[in-house]
Design an enzyme around this catalytic site. Structure first.
Site, short mmCIF file in Angstrom:
data_model
loop_
_atom_site.label_atom_id
_atom_site.label_comp_id
_atom_site.label_asym_id
_atom_site.label_seq_id
_atom_site.Cartn_x
_atom_site.Cartn_y
_atom_site.Cartn_z
N LYS A 32 1.11 -1.61 -0.28
CA LYS A 32 -0.30 0.58 -0.09
C LYS A 32 0.98 1.33 -0.27
O LYS A 32 0.50 2.52 -0.59
CB LYS A 32 -0.65 0.21 1.19
N GLN A 67 -4.61 -1.96 9.90
CA GLN A 67 -4.47 -3.23 8.63
C GLN A 67 -5.09 -4.39 9.96
O GLN A 67 -4.59 -4.04 10.93
CB GLN A 67 -3.08 -3.73 8.60
N ASP A 104 -11.04 2.74 4.14
CA ASP A 104 -11.08 0.87 4.22
C ASP A 104 -12.73 1.21 4.38
O ASP A 104 -13.78 0.29 3.47
CB ASP A 104 -10.43 0.77 5.48
N1 GUN Z 1 -7.25 -7.22 6.44
C1 GUN Z 1 -7.10 -7.78 5.28
N2 GUN Z 1 -7.97 -6.93 3.91
C2 GUN Z 1 -8.46 -5.53 4.29
C3 GUN Z 1 -8.21 -5.09 3.89
O1 GUN Z 1 -8.37 -4.33 3.25
N3 GUN Z 1 -8.20 -3.15 4.75
C4 GUN Z 1 -7.20 -3.65 6.76
N4 GUN Z 1 -7.56 -2.30 7.05
N5 GUN Z 1 -6.89 -4.14 6.22
C5 GUN Z 1 -7.00 -5.58 6.00
#
Ligand code: GUN
Length: 292
Positions: free
Chosen positions: A52, A96, A119
């Site tokens: 990311k 995350q 998100d």
């Molecule tokens: N863990 C798995 N997928 C995601 C996501 O799209 N965002 C976040 N913050 N954590 C995740």
């Protein structure tokens, strides 16, 4: 058979975002700024967050990675989020997941300012999604919509079957595919671990979204000839012959299902790349909403 290549589709989205960011910079404006919080050292989470941050750099966005130790208290994490909420230079915040067991994911998500919740996990943003109001679409479902758009996959009037009802993918995906939006207007069946006759339901799918986290769960006998297959799985499976000691497996038996499907996303190189494209689009949107 069409390979729904996430590299191609995400590159197109990112190129567009890069251009928009360059235009902002030419006007002397700041770039969109994403803050990512990573708690502990889960290997998969480390990889996702690193990707990311790298993609932010490639697009011209600012990014800040905040690392907290595995044993950090919930209070420390909530205080960190609060300070990012109040920082006018931060447009988007992501924590995350998964988090260590002693921290409530629910409390963490509810602490993120919905205006910075790129998100799209905050209950108020999910509520807006359900009602068809402008919001941040969770990154993976958003990425899938962008993939369908990029490859001009028709959805109107189709029967979409989603396997998996997680808050992150399956449930929002089912809502979006049934919504009155360009990549929606499907009749949707949402299946989960208590669904009887799963195979028969999957056989009726024009569009099948597998988001249950079980490697190679979807086999060709479950697939209608000509169906479009979206594989959301990214499970690490031990493999001593692989350099890292594991391989990434999707929820679909790609080789066998390719023989039956009309289009399919590969793993890796499919939905995972689109998730990042969705996140970046949300971050630019947050910037435009909050300081554009
Ligand atoms: N863990 C798995 N997928 C995601 C996501 O799209 N965002 C976040 N913050 N954590 C995740």
């Amino acid at each position: 058979m069409l390979v729904l290549d996430g590299k191609l589709a995400s590159a197109a989205v990112k190129e567009n975002l890069k251009k928009k960011t360059a235009e902002l910079r030419e006007k002397g404006l700041p770039a969109p700024h994403l803050a990512a919080i990573l708690v502990g050292n889960n290997g998969a989470s480390e990889t996702y967050v690193a990707s990311k941050v790298k993609n932010c750099e490639e697009t011209g966005f600012e990014s800040t990675l905040i690392r907290l130790p595995e044993d950090c208290t919930e209070t420390v994490l909530l205080d960190t989020i609060q300070s990012l909420n109040q920082d006018p230079n931060i447009d988007g915040i992501l924590v995350q997941l998964p988090l260590p067991k002693h921290i409530s994911e629910e409390k963490v998500i509810e602490t993120i300012d919905p205006r910075k919740d790129v998100d799209g996990f905050h209950p108020s943003n999910i509520g807006r999604l359900v009602q068809g109001l402008p919001t941040f679409i969770p990154a993976t479902p958003y990425g899938i919509l962008l993939m369908l758009e990029h490859f001009n996959i028709p959805t109107k009037g189709k029967h979409a079957v989603v396997i998996g009802r997680s808050n992150i993918v399956g449930r929002p995906m089912s809502i979006l595919l049934s919504s009155n939006i360009p990549q929606g207007n499907c009749t949707v069946t949402l299946c989960h671990s208590h669904t009887p006759n799963l195979k028969e339901i999957c056989q009726q799918a024009d569009i099948l979204v597998a988001a249950l986290g079980k490697p190679e769960f979807v086999t060709p006998d479950m697939v209608k000839p000509g169906a479009v297959i979206i594989d959301v799985g990214i499970t690490r499976v031990e493999d001593a012959t692989a350099k890292k000691g594991f391989r990434i497996k999707g929820d679909v038996n790609y080789t066998a299902v390719s023989e039956v499907a009309s289009a399919i996303t590969p793993v890796p190189g499919g939905v995972g790349l689109m998730t990042i494209a969705g996140l970046l689009k949300n971050t630019l949107q947050a910037y435009l909403n909050n300081r554009g």
